[in-house]
Scaffold this active site. Structure first.
Site, PDB file in Angstrom:
ATOM      1  N   HIS A  23       9.132  -9.301   6.079  1.00  0.00           N
ATOM      2  CA  HIS A  23       8.921  -7.682   5.809  1.00  0.00           C
ATOM      3  C   HIS A  23      10.044  -6.774   6.636  1.00  0.00           C
ATOM      4  O   HIS A  23      10.352  -7.144   7.742  1.00  0.00           O
ATOM      5  CB  HIS A  23       7.498  -7.577   6.140  1.00  0.00           C
ATOM      6  CG  HIS A  23       7.084  -6.167   5.380  1.00  0.00           C
ATOM      7  ND1 HIS A  23       7.060  -4.867   6.008  1.00  0.00           N
ATOM      8  CD2 HIS A  23       6.273  -6.127   4.281  1.00  0.00           C
ATOM      9  CE1 HIS A  23       6.933  -4.084   5.129  1.00  0.00           C
ATOM     10  NE2 HIS A  23       6.060  -4.666   4.182  1.00  0.00           N
ATOM     11  N   TYR A  61       2.234   4.888   1.251  1.00  0.00           N
ATOM     12  CA  TYR A  61       2.408   5.485   2.590  1.00  0.00           C
ATOM     13  C   TYR A  61       0.851   6.180   2.592  1.00  0.00           C
ATOM     14  O   TYR A  61       0.674   7.123   1.810  1.00  0.00           O
ATOM     15  CB  TYR A  61       3.554   6.382   2.800  1.00  0.00           C
ATOM     16  CG  TYR A  61       4.837   5.492   2.942  1.00  0.00           C
ATOM     17  CD1 TYR A  61       4.929   4.487   3.813  1.00  0.00           C
ATOM     18  CD2 TYR A  61       5.871   5.958   2.297  1.00  0.00           C
ATOM     19  CE1 TYR A  61       6.049   3.818   3.887  1.00  0.00           C
ATOM     20  CE2 TYR A  61       7.007   5.080   2.132  1.00  0.00           C
ATOM     21  CZ  TYR A  61       7.253   3.958   3.019  1.00  0.00           C
ATOM     22  OH  TYR A  61       8.321   3.427   3.135  1.00  0.00           O
ATOM     23  N   PHE A 120       7.963   1.646  -0.924  1.00  0.00           N
ATOM     24  CA  PHE A 120       8.977   1.909   0.350  1.00  0.00           C
ATOM     25  C   PHE A 120       9.440   3.282   0.081  1.00  0.00           C
ATOM     26  O   PHE A 120      10.132   3.696   1.040  1.00  0.00           O
ATOM     27  CB  PHE A 120       9.936   0.932   0.144  1.00  0.00           C
ATOM     28  CG  PHE A 120       9.282  -0.443   0.632  1.00  0.00           C
ATOM     29  CD1 PHE A 120       8.745  -0.836   1.921  1.00  0.00           C
ATOM     30  CD2 PHE A 120       9.258  -1.482  -0.493  1.00  0.00           C
ATOM     31  CE1 PHE A 120       8.242  -2.037   2.141  1.00  0.00           C
ATOM     32  CE2 PHE A 120       8.884  -2.862  -0.061  1.00  0.00           C
ATOM     33  CZ  PHE A 120       8.190  -2.843   1.207  1.00  0.00           C
ATOM     34  N   ASP A 126       0.939  -1.286   0.039  1.00  0.00           N
ATOM     35  CA  ASP A 126      -0.071   0.039   0.156  1.00  0.00           C
ATOM     36  C   ASP A 126       0.958   1.172   0.021  1.00  0.00           C
ATOM     37  O   ASP A 126       1.936   1.157   0.584  1.00  0.00           O
ATOM     38  CB  ASP A 126      -0.857  -0.127   1.440  1.00  0.00           C
ATOM     39  CG  ASP A 126      -2.203   0.243   1.102  1.00  0.00           C
ATOM     40  OD1 ASP A 126      -2.728  -0.062   0.009  1.00  0.00           O
ATOM     41  OD2 ASP A 126      -2.933   0.812   2.137  1.00  0.00           O
TER      42      ASP A 126
END
Length: 221
Positions: free
Chosen positions: A187, A67, A78, A65
């Site tokens: 992760h 931010y 990221f 998703d």
């Protein structure tokens, strides 16, 4: 939302834009951006494709998703804009990068320089409502980005896929592992990393070693 995607991707993805699910998704996203604050800004929704030419593509990193905080999302998973403090997952990515390659921790959290070298930084969902994580999931984005992964798998050879965390690992089924290289790990979020599932994966050096073995240019991480 008008779909303006980089020319190198048009032939690969044009069919998706005509499908009923994508037309419905477009309407949903348009309405969301009219009614609410959403991220990334409209011109950056397809930034992952704009900065990574299909012909140059060598590596795929999959996020979940964008931010959902102010000024963070820039259309690359990221990644954040220059000058924005690094979110926890990105901090851990950079810590692993520094240790793995023995380089200085990067100042900027903008990963555009990776994308321009052929790293597709693909979120499964390309938009989000401000301060509401996952608010645009299950509206059609995942269908689109799954199709992107399948097309890369079909049309390219010897791409390195980096699957970080349980969500990304589910995309393994879309990849032809007989002709592509897949590295998996936990992760980079603190929850996973602090339990020993992220640090020490050496994905950056492993990726470059694999690219070297295939006679491809290395990524300057």
């Amino acid at each position: 939302m008008q779909v303006k995607i980089a020319d190198s991707w048009k032939n690969i993805l044009n069919n998706e834009f005509e499908k009923p699910y994508f037309i419905a998704l477009t309407e949903f996203v348009k309405n969301e951006y009219k009614q609410f604050t959403c991220y990334p800004k409209g011109s950056e929704i397809f930034a992952a494709f704009d900065h990574c030419n299909f012909d140059d593509l060598r590596v795929v990193i999959i996020g979940q998703d964008p931010y959902h905080g102010p000024n963070q999302a820039n259309g690359l998973c990221f990644s954040v804009h220059d000058g924005v403090s690094h979110p926890p997952s990105l901090v851990n990515i950079f810590k692993e990068l520094s240790t793995d390659l023995n380089v200085t921790y990067p100042q900027s959290g903008n990963l555009e320089k990776w994308a321009k070298q052929g790293v597709l930084l693909l979120n499964a969902t390309l938009t989000v409502r401000a301060n509401e994580a996952g608010s645009h999931q299950k509206r059609g984005w995942e269908t689109f980005t799954d199709a992107v992964i399948q097309q890369i798998s079909k049309e390219k050879n010897h791409v390195v896929f980096l699957l970080w965390g349980g969500f990304a690992k589910q995309k393994m089924k879309l990849i032809d592992v007989t002709k592509h290289c897949v590295f998996t790990t936990g992760h980079p979020s603190p929850l996973s990393a602090n339990r020993g599932y992220w640090f020490g994966n050496k994905h950056f050096s492993k990726t470059n070693k694999m690219l070297e073995n295939m006679g491809k240019p290395l990524i300057e991480w």
